[in-house]
Motif scaffolding. Sequence first.
Motif, PDB file in Angstrom:
ATOM      1  N   THR A 163      29.570  -9.737  -8.411  1.00  0.00           N
ATOM      2  CA  THR A 163      28.271  -9.070  -8.575  1.00  0.00           C
ATOM      3  C   THR A 163      28.396  -7.564  -8.830  1.00  0.00           C
ATOM      4  OG1 THR A 163      28.112  -8.836  -6.179  1.00  0.00           O
ATOM      5  CG2 THR A 163      27.035 -10.751  -7.151  1.00  0.00           C
TER       6      THR A 163
ATOM      7  N   LEU B 213      29.857  -6.876 -12.679  1.00  0.00           N
ATOM      8  CA  LEU B 213      29.251  -7.770 -13.667  1.00  0.00           C
ATOM      9  C   LEU B 213      28.970  -7.087 -15.008  1.00  0.00           C
ATOM     10  CD1 LEU B 213      28.065 -10.647 -13.903  1.00  0.00           C
ATOM     11  CD2 LEU B 213      25.881  -9.653 -13.285  1.00  0.00           C
ATOM     12  N   ASP B 214      29.189  -7.845 -16.095  1.00  0.00           N
ATOM     13  CA  ASP B 214      28.849  -7.359 -17.432  1.00  0.00           C
ATOM     14  C   ASP B 214      27.382  -7.760 -17.703  1.00  0.00           C
ATOM     15  OD1 ASP B 214      28.566  -6.729 -20.051  1.00  0.00           O
ATOM     16  OD2 ASP B 214      30.128  -8.045 -20.812  1.00  0.00           O
ATOM     17  N   TYR B 215      26.497  -6.768 -17.608  1.00  0.00           N
ATOM     18  CA  TYR B 215      25.062  -7.073 -17.729  1.00  0.00           C
ATOM     19  C   TYR B 215      24.659  -7.457 -19.151  1.00  0.00           C
ATOM     20  CZ  TYR B 215      23.983  -6.059 -12.933  1.00  0.00           C
ATOM     21  OH  TYR B 215      23.921  -6.127 -11.566  1.00  0.00           O
TER      22      TYR B 215
ATOM     23  N   LEU C 121      25.107 -11.081 -19.231  1.00  0.00           N
ATOM     24  CA  LEU C 121      24.054 -11.740 -18.454  1.00  0.00           C
ATOM     25  C   LEU C 121      22.725 -11.754 -19.217  1.00  0.00           C
ATOM     26  CD1 LEU C 121      23.775 -13.072 -15.663  1.00  0.00           C
ATOM     27  CD2 LEU C 121      22.817 -10.927 -14.846  1.00  0.00           C
ATOM     28  N   LEU C 122      22.414 -10.634 -19.870  1.00  0.00           N
ATOM     29  CA  LEU C 122      21.173 -10.563 -20.653  1.00  0.00           C
ATOM     30  C   LEU C 122      21.239 -11.490 -21.862  1.00  0.00           C
ATOM     31  CD1 LEU C 122      20.257  -6.761 -20.566  1.00  0.00           C
ATOM     32  CD2 LEU C 122      18.980  -8.662 -19.570  1.00  0.00           C
TER      33      LEU C 122
ATOM     34  N   GLU D 253      21.623  -3.865  -7.048  1.00  0.00           N
ATOM     35  CA  GLU D 253      20.889  -4.106  -8.306  1.00  0.00           C
ATOM     36  C   GLU D 253      21.009  -5.553  -8.818  1.00  0.00           C
ATOM     37  OE1 GLU D 253      24.262  -2.406 -11.413  1.00  0.00           O
ATOM     38  OE2 GLU D 253      22.543  -1.160 -10.941  1.00  0.00           O
ATOM     39  N   PHE D 254      22.187  -6.156  -8.629  1.00  0.00           N
ATOM     40  CA  PHE D 254      22.376  -7.542  -9.077  1.00  0.00           C
ATOM     41  C   PHE D 254      21.342  -8.459  -8.417  1.00  0.00           C
ATOM     42  CE2 PHE D 254      24.157 -11.767  -8.207  1.00  0.00           C
ATOM     43  CZ  PHE D 254      24.458 -12.194  -9.486  1.00  0.00           C
TER      44      PHE D 254
ATOM     45  N   ASN E 229      17.677  -9.684 -10.323  1.00  0.00           N
ATOM     46  CA  ASN E 229      17.547 -11.131 -10.522  1.00  0.00           C
ATOM     47  C   ASN E 229      16.460 -11.733  -9.641  1.00  0.00           C
ATOM     48  OD1 ASN E 229      19.444 -12.156 -12.587  1.00  0.00           O
ATOM     49  ND2 ASN E 229      20.909 -11.017 -11.355  1.00  0.00           N
TER      50      ASN E 229
END
Lengths: 71, 147
Positions: free
Chosen positions: B35, B38-40, B43-44, B117-118, B122
């Motif tokens: 978490t 993480l590569d946002y 994820l997006l 933030e993770f 979410n």
Amino acid sequence: MSGEEISNAIRRLRFEHGEMTQADLAAKIGVTRQTINAIEQGKYSPSLEAAFRIAAVFGVPLEQVFQYKKK
Amino acid sequence: VSFREKMAWVSLTLLLLIYGYYAWTLYGMAQAGRTATLDYVWLLALLALLVLLLIVLQVVFSVVIAVVTAMFMPADLKAREDEREKLMALKATRYGYVVLVSGALAICLWIIYGGQEFYTANSLFLVVVLSEMTRSAVQIVYFRKGA
């Protein structure tokens, strides 16, 4: 005001009008068959406009279709 | 079962499946301790793909249901949304709104008290999905109950 206070004679009126189906009545007043079913079973009280349209289809006054019982 | 009730079932089921998969993926990341790194963008991209899939599946299912309804119950398909269905939709939206606002306020507090933030981002997304699921579920209950 709960729906239990209002009863209706739609089932009988449909029977007296050549076994009119719920679908036929629904099409005539512009609602879905499921809505007619809910009204008949007292689960939904229609708007005044829809109530008048139902009475007009059967050619009777509103009070012959819907009866209000004071609790 | 009316055409619009079938669509509410489709909407609820697809939301459960698609976002259930997304939540499962996030759970796997959290379990693996990824978490913080993480590569946002990834994820997006996954989220965008799932939203696109949801839209495509909704269109496909609505076409299939419309065709089947047209074959067996054409009157159901032609029937416009009536006063009872509009009332049910309004009531269902009100319940969905309560979930959305309550969830958003809870997450605001979580952020203030240092939520990562993770999890907060979410969770906010989860609240949006939950509010939409609540709307569909309440609509189905009203369809079953009467109004």
